[in-house]
Design an enzyme around this catalytic site. Sequence first.
Site, short mmCIF file in Angstrom:
data_model
loop_
_atom_site.label_atom_id
_atom_site.label_comp_id
_atom_site.label_asym_id
_atom_site.label_seq_id
_atom_site.Cartn_x
_atom_site.Cartn_y
_atom_site.Cartn_z
N GLN A 101 7.03 -10.01 -0.34
CA GLN A 101 7.13 -10.10 1.12
C GLN A 101 6.67 -11.48 1.59
OE1 GLN A 101 4.32 -8.05 3.85
NE2 GLN A 101 6.11 -6.98 4.66
N TYR A 171 3.09 -9.70 13.58
CA TYR A 171 3.17 -11.07 13.07
C TYR A 171 4.35 -11.82 13.72
CZ TYR A 171 -0.50 -9.89 9.77
OH TYR A 171 -1.71 -9.53 9.23
C1 LIG Z 1 -5.29 -2.83 3.22
C2 LIG Z 1 -3.88 -2.82 3.73
C3 LIG Z 1 -3.12 -3.97 3.61
C4 LIG Z 1 -1.80 -3.99 4.08
N1 LIG Z 1 -1.04 -5.12 3.93
C5 LIG Z 1 0.24 -5.14 4.34
C6 LIG Z 1 1.07 -6.28 4.10
O1 LIG Z 1 0.66 -7.27 3.49
N2 LIG Z 1 2.34 -6.23 4.57
C7 LIG Z 1 2.85 -5.13 5.22
O2 LIG Z 1 4.01 -5.14 5.62
N3 LIG Z 1 2.09 -4.03 5.40
C8 LIG Z 1 0.84 -4.01 4.97
N4 LIG Z 1 0.09 -2.86 5.10
C9 LIG Z 1 0.74 -1.63 5.59
C10 LIG Z 1 1.23 -0.78 4.39
O3 LIG Z 1 2.32 -1.39 3.75
C11 LIG Z 1 1.65 0.63 4.86
O4 LIG Z 1 2.73 0.51 5.75
C12 LIG Z 1 0.51 1.39 5.53
O5 LIG Z 1 -0.63 1.39 4.72
C13 LIG Z 1 0.91 2.83 5.88
O6 LIG Z 1 1.30 3.54 4.73
P1 LIG Z 1 0.28 4.55 3.96
O7 LIG Z 1 -0.13 5.57 4.98
O8 LIG Z 1 1.08 5.10 2.84
O9 LIG Z 1 -0.89 3.72 3.53
C14 LIG Z 1 -1.23 -2.84 4.67
C15 LIG Z 1 -2.01 -1.68 4.78
C16 LIG Z 1 -3.32 -1.66 4.33
C17 LIG Z 1 -4.12 -0.39 4.44
#
Ligand SMILES: Cc1cc2nc3c(=O)[nH]c(=O)nc-3n(C[C@H](O)[C@H](O)[C@H](O)COP(=O)(O)O)c2cc1C
Length: 330
Positions: A101, A171
Amino acid sequence: MSNLLKPLQAGCLPLSSRLVLPPMATSKAEPDGKVSSAILDYYQEKSAGGYFSLIIIEHSYVQQAGKASENQLSVADDSVIDGLKELAAVIHRNGSKAVMQINHAGSATTQKVTGAIPVGPSAVKNPRKGDVPHELTQQELREIIAAFSAAAGRVKQAGFDGVEIHSAHGYFLNQFFSPLTNRRTDEYGGDVLGRIRIHQEVIEAVRATVGEEFPILLRLGAADYIDGGTTIADSQIAAREFEKAGIAILDISGGFSGYTIPGNNEQGYFASLSAAVKEVVSIPVILTGGITEAQAAEQLLAQGKADLIGVGRAVLHDSLWAKKAVDSIK
Ligand SMILES: Cc1cc2nc3c(=O)[nH]c(=O)nc-3n(C[C@H](O)[C@H](O)[C@H](O)COP(=O)(O)O)c2cc1C
């Protein structure tokens, strides 16, 4: 059809062919943004066994002025390519496809992190983080588009299977998409088509660098859940345009609400967004958010809410999550 998408051609597929590890910032890069041994170890652990069909590496900055936070990965110059090659190789050895990404933080950063005054579509404070940014001139915009394009070229050179453009979570590209932060009166503002002009120029510039066959994904913050912000109707218009522009997979998440919907803890809480996007495009759609159980993932797929399911925090907390999920539904 690219290799990345071949698994989706097989019709009724097991969950293991539909699982995605979504981008999750680890803050484990070297201070200059290079791949560290801690990052290699992290992705080795998360990708072991090849239970994900696709692993999307965390957001990496396309230029220093777009760095979001300390110890973020960089794709901003050629010195990072050797490390990225090692990272792609770790994932491939474990049997998954690897996408990286790429991101520009725009106003969602600070001068302390970037060394420069943060920039944005308009001089409007970012509702998530950061101060009032400098409003970008069209010349400055062209430099950022070129930075995205060069970064994508590095991702390809490093051996990844595709690149994902980040337009979610408040962003830079999300700042253009959302009327909350885009108050421009030139052709990069106004209606949805104006607000995604920059996306289209980024996609075109990336395509010119990576060639026709290399998959370009886009993560779309498909609704802000804030009064006056983007709505799913905007995202349906945008999604159609992104498909026409050659995006291979749409990865659905939130906008200025981040990756959650306040007060909603349902598994697949963005399912109404991914389903609405699926109604208007024929490319695969990823749904991520709140999923912790294999059965919930299967159900969302069976209901046609998405083509691929992302599971982030459950895997962050338990590296064996995907193995257990796949084993549980054999
Ligand atoms: C610690 C952390 C870092 C994340 N970093 C990114 C990132 O770099 N880019 C992005 O698009 N989403 C990022 N996200 C969002 C995740 O990709 C995901 O959409 C989000 O955690 C919800 O999904 P989940 O409930 O399965 O965790 C991040 C989420 C967390 C918790």
